[in-house]
Design a protein around this motif. Structure first.
Motif, PDB file in Angstrom:
ATOM      1  N   LYS A  42       0.815  -1.225   0.000  1.00  0.00           N
ATOM      2  CA  LYS A  42       0.000   0.000   0.000  1.00  0.00           C
ATOM      3  C   LYS A  42       0.844   1.268   0.000  1.00  0.00           C
ATOM      4  CE  LYS A  42      -4.102  -1.925   2.152  1.00  0.00           C
ATOM      5  NZ  LYS A  42      -5.077  -1.832   3.221  1.00  0.00           N
ATOM      6  N   GLN A  43       2.135   1.156   0.365  1.00  0.00           N
ATOM      7  CA  GLN A  43       2.969   2.355   0.463  1.00  0.00           C
ATOM      8  C   GLN A  43       3.902   2.560  -0.734  1.00  0.00           C
ATOM      9  OE1 GLN A  43       4.475   1.397   4.469  1.00  0.00           O
ATOM     10  NE2 GLN A  43       3.850   3.491   4.989  1.00  0.00           N
ATOM     11  N   TRP A  44       4.360   1.511  -1.376  1.00  0.00           N
ATOM     12  CA  TRP A  44       5.369   1.617  -2.427  1.00  0.00           C
ATOM     13  C   TRP A  44       4.796   1.297  -3.801  1.00  0.00           C
ATOM     14  CZ3 TRP A  44      10.067   3.647  -1.681  1.00  0.00           C
ATOM     15  CH2 TRP A  44      10.571   3.692  -0.387  1.00  0.00           C
ATOM     16  N   GLN A  45       5.129   2.162  -4.772  1.00  0.00           N
ATOM     17  CA  GLN A  45       4.669   1.975  -6.153  1.00  0.00           C
ATOM     18  C   GLN A  45       5.826   2.286  -7.105  1.00  0.00           C
ATOM     19  OE1 GLN A  45       1.726   4.821  -7.388  1.00  0.00           O
ATOM     20  NE2 GLN A  45       0.973   3.498  -8.994  1.00  0.00           N
ATOM     21  N   LEU A  46       5.944   1.508  -8.181  1.00  0.00           N
ATOM     22  CA  LEU A  46       6.977   1.699  -9.194  1.00  0.00           C
ATOM     23  C   LEU A  46       6.316   1.862 -10.556  1.00  0.00           C
ATOM     24  CD1 LEU A  46      10.034   1.545 -10.035  1.00  0.00           C
ATOM     25  CD2 LEU A  46       9.627  -0.900 -10.414  1.00  0.00           C
TER      26      LEU A  46
END
Length: 117
Positions: A42-46
């Motif tokens: 839920k916190q990290w996106q690439l």
């Protein structure tokens, strides 16, 4: 793919060639953009992306822009539901018709703090 797309901020802004040239009725162009996105949690996106804009070389005058390409990647960290941080890198490549010494390469990096509402 289309003709005279420079009017729509595409085709490297090459829309209409000079009277009597192959592009006089609108420069033909091809290109596109693709992007992949994944979330690790839920916190990290690439995000990774590539785009190209390439008019028909025979309709472009010598010395004019012939092709633009962009490579990009960013990573986003969401501190909470509304606030996040993002780091992005973008590589820009512009080629000119029959002018290889004039070809340009550029790198761009951004750090952003954002608020979503």
């Amino acid at each position: 793919e289309g003709r005279a797309l420079g009017y729509y901020s595409s085709a490297i802004a090459e829309s209409i060639g000079a009277v009597g040239t192959a592009g006089a009725h609108g420069v033909e162009s091809r290109g596109g953009w693709m992007q992949a996105q994944t979330s690790f949690n839920k916190q990290w996106q690439l995000n990774l992306g590539y785009g190209i804009d390439s008019p028909n070389a025979s309709q472009i005058l010598v010395g004019n822009r012939l092709r633009n390409q962009t490579y990009m990647g960013n990573i986003i960290y969401k501190l909470n539901l509304n606030i996040g941080l993002a780091l992005e890198y973008r590589r820009l490549l512009t080629d000119f018709r029959n002018q290889p010494l004039g070809n340009e390469r550029g790198d761009h990096a951004d750090l952003a703090i954002f608020y979503t509402f």
